[in-house]
Design an enzyme around this catalytic site. Structure first.
Site, mmCIF file in Angstrom:
data_model
loop_
_atom_site.group_PDB
_atom_site.id
_atom_site.type_symbol
_atom_site.label_atom_id
_atom_site.label_comp_id
_atom_site.label_asym_id
_atom_site.label_seq_id
_atom_site.Cartn_x
_atom_site.Cartn_y
_atom_site.Cartn_z
ATOM 1 N N HIS A 82 -8.086 7.117 -11.659
ATOM 2 C CA HIS A 82 -7.680 7.070 -10.254
ATOM 3 C C HIS A 82 -6.837 8.298 -9.957
ATOM 4 O O HIS A 82 -5.903 8.604 -10.701
ATOM 5 C CB HIS A 82 -6.848 5.816 -9.969
ATOM 6 C CG HIS A 82 -6.291 5.820 -8.574
ATOM 7 N ND1 HIS A 82 -7.027 5.416 -7.487
ATOM 8 C CD2 HIS A 82 -5.090 6.234 -8.086
ATOM 9 C CE1 HIS A 82 -6.306 5.571 -6.387
ATOM 10 N NE2 HIS A 82 -5.125 6.063 -6.722
ATOM 11 N N ASP A 161 -5.709 -6.917 -0.291
ATOM 12 C CA ASP A 161 -5.144 -5.571 -0.119
ATOM 13 C C ASP A 161 -5.593 -4.981 1.217
ATOM 14 O O ASP A 161 -4.800 -4.339 1.906
ATOM 15 C CB ASP A 161 -5.564 -4.646 -1.272
ATOM 16 C CG ASP A 161 -5.115 -3.221 -1.012
ATOM 17 O OD1 ASP A 161 -3.886 -3.016 -0.895
ATOM 18 O OD2 ASP A 161 -5.969 -2.326 -0.885
ATOM 19 N N ARG A 168 0.276 -2.840 7.023
ATOM 20 C CA ARG A 168 1.271 -1.833 6.604
ATOM 21 C C ARG A 168 1.120 -0.563 7.428
ATOM 22 O O ARG A 168 2.102 0.072 7.820
ATOM 23 C CB ARG A 168 1.092 -1.514 5.111
ATOM 24 C CG ARG A 168 1.588 -2.617 4.197
ATOM 25 C CD ARG A 168 1.154 -2.372 2.767
ATOM 26 N NE ARG A 168 1.649 -1.108 2.266
ATOM 27 C CZ ARG A 168 1.074 -0.397 1.286
ATOM 28 N NH1 ARG A 168 -0.013 -0.852 0.699
ATOM 29 N NH2 ARG A 168 1.586 0.730 0.892
ATOM 30 N N SER A 183 -1.067 -2.083 -4.457
ATOM 31 C CA SER A 183 -2.297 -1.873 -3.683
ATOM 32 C C SER A 183 -3.330 -1.115 -4.528
ATOM 33 O O SER A 183 -4.481 -1.535 -4.666
ATOM 34 C CB SER A 183 -1.938 -1.089 -2.413
ATOM 35 O OG SER A 183 -3.074 -0.551 -1.805
ATOM 36 N N LYS A 187 -6.966 -2.904 -6.893
ATOM 37 C CA LYS A 187 -8.383 -2.538 -6.801
ATOM 38 C C LYS A 187 -8.912 -2.106 -8.169
ATOM 39 O O LYS A 187 -10.053 -2.375 -8.525
ATOM 40 C CB LYS A 187 -8.563 -1.434 -5.759
ATOM 41 C CG LYS A 187 -8.365 -1.988 -4.337
ATOM 42 C CD LYS A 187 -8.238 -0.927 -3.277
ATOM 43 C CE LYS A 187 -6.912 -0.245 -3.272
ATOM 44 N NZ LYS A 187 -6.501 0.446 -2.077
HETATM 45 N N1 URA Z 1 -3.699 4.140 -1.592
HETATM 46 C C1 URA Z 1 -3.899 2.806 -1.635
HETATM 47 O O1 URA Z 1 -4.969 2.333 -2.021
HETATM 48 N N2 URA Z 1 -2.887 2.002 -1.245
HETATM 49 C C2 URA Z 1 -1.702 2.462 -0.829
HETATM 50 O O2 URA Z 1 -0.834 1.677 -0.513
HETATM 51 C C3 URA Z 1 -1.502 3.850 -0.774
HETATM 52 C C4 URA Z 1 -2.537 4.686 -1.173
#
Ligand code: URA
Length: 441
Positions: A82, A161, A168, A183, A187
């Protein structure tokens, strides 16, 4: 569970229990909580924080809120990466086929970009016919046939999320470390990764501006992964200047192809080699690729051999893409206008601000200002110098690829002050600032 109790508890700085957090996430997904209460809890978390146990509980609850694909029949060990994103970050396009070339299958789900430039999916869609929308059966078939797959994440991956992020975004609660870390990691966990290499960028072109912020985010994510039983490592890497030369979707595909064929910019190649070596180290499970220095050498050799390019080509073909555009990148979308910016003085490059280059790419149409905006794959900016380079007046520093004059002018405005010169020599920027190894986090 009464939502008001959770809000008050967090408002008063107390820790929520795992049961309270999972109850909240379940009720959220069932549509039982009004947005104003969820928003109030998010603000309380943003102001009061969350401890390690709470953050892990939130991540797990979000990961478990939707499908959690079992990849064990296609990947004996599911390795993932990531990147926290940045300008010119086409690393995934190089690293995945590189790891697959070692016969380590990689099945990755990616997101789209918002802001500066396209995400990995947007870049791949610069290739005619390439589809990122795969059914689960197609996803599995592509990995089995080619050793890798790169697809869009389905709406059923960590849906909690998605709900929280949308709130958010409009309530000033994006910049909360536990919310960002949970968050991202929700994933990753939901997508079935056994091991994850995090590439956390820092600098003016990154989400995290300082080393301290990036380290804190990386540490939080590594801890979540470790507590959830995953193998974790995080690299802290530079994003003060663009990675490689190109920023813009088709331009980045062309640069990734050049790198996969053994060329490409030196900084990008070295970055990809490091990320791939770390992925192999985790996938080797203490039996293979244990010596990182040797692994880097092996990875570099494989990259130069063209084996990774062959993997990339097979994956693109299996996902419907026109491989002639990889064999001849001049067939990729091309912009109508090329504008060349030259050095206005001789000296050393003291700064080449990634954020300004990112905003210029967005102004040209290469990124998404809102989720609904469409992307022009052909446009972008090439930055031909790096911080520390000596330049002569008149040297080519930037090439802008534009499709209309108005956008070109907007991009030039965004680039104002992007390059800073110094009369005295300037040190090159370090590619990496540190590494956080999950075994010691
Ligand atoms: N990327 C995400 O997937 N979530 C966040 O909160 C910030 C960046």
């Amino acid at each position: 569970m009464r939502m008001i109790d959770l809000i008050e508890k967090k408002r008063d700085g107390k820790a929520l229990s795992a049961a309270e957090i999972s109850g909240f996430v379940q009720a959220l997904c069932a549509g039982e909580i009004p947005d104003y209460q969820t928003a109030a809890l998010l603000m309380a978390i943003t102001l009061k924080g969350m401890n390690r146990a709470e953050t892990v509980a939130l991540t797990r609850a979000m990961a478990g809120s939707g499908d959690m694909p079992d990849l064990s029949d296609i990947c004996a060990y599911a390795i993932d990466k990531h990147s926290s994103g940045g300008v010119g970050d086409k690393t995934t396009l190089v690293v995945l086929p590189l790891v697959a070339a070692f016969d380590v299958p990689v099945a990755k789900m990616s997101g789209r970009g918002l802001g500066f430039g396209g995400g990995t999916l947007d870049k791949l869609e610069a290739i005619d016919g390439f589809t990122v929308n795969l059914s689960e059966a197609e996803f599995r078939r592509v990995v089995k046939e080619t050793g890798m797959v790169l697809a869009g994440q389905s709406a059923s991956l960590a849906p909690a999320d998605g709900i929280l992020y949308a709130l958010r975004d409009v309530t000033g609660t994006v910049p909360s470390l536990p919310l960002i870390a949970s968050s991202i990691m929700s994933k990753k966990l939901a997508a079935g990764a056994d091991g994850i290499v995090l590439d956390v960028k820092l600098g003016c072109g990154a989400f995290m501006k300082t080393l301290e912020e990036a380290r804190a985010l990386a540490q939080a994510m590594v801890r979540i992964g470790v507590d959830a039983g995953r193998d974790m490592v995080a690299l802290l890497s530079d994003m003060n200047q663009p990675l490689g030369v190109a920023a813009g979707n088709a331009l980045e595909v062309a640069e990734a192809v050049a790198t996969l064929r053994g060329g490409g910019p030196e900084d990008l190649r070295a970055h990809c080699v490091e990320v791939a070596a770390q992925m192999l180290r985790l996938a080797g499970q203490g039996e293979r690729w244990t010596d990182i220095a040797n692994t880097r050498v092996e990875v570099d050799e494989v990259l130069r051999s063209g084996a990774a390019f062959e993997r990339f080509r097979r994956m693109v073909a299996a996902q419907g893409g026109d491989v002639r555009q990889l064999d001849e990148p001049s067939r990729l979308p091309q912009a109508k206008i090329r504008y060349r910016a030259r050095a206005q003085q001789s000296g050393y490059i003291a700064a080449l601000y990634a954020d300004k280059i990112g905003w210029a790419t967005l102004a040209l149409g290469g990124g998404r200002a809102t989720k609904e905006s469409s992307i022009d794959h052909a446009v972008g900016v090439e930055a031909h110098a790096n911080v520390g380079d000596a330049v002569q007046k008149g040297d080519l520093l930037l090439t802008l690829h534009a499709n209309d004059e108005t956008r070109l002018n907007a991009a030039l405005t965004a680039l104002s002050g992007a390059i800073v010169y110094s009369d005295a020599p300037v040190e090159a920027l370090p590619p990496f600032y540190g590494i956080i190894d999950g075994t010691r986090a």
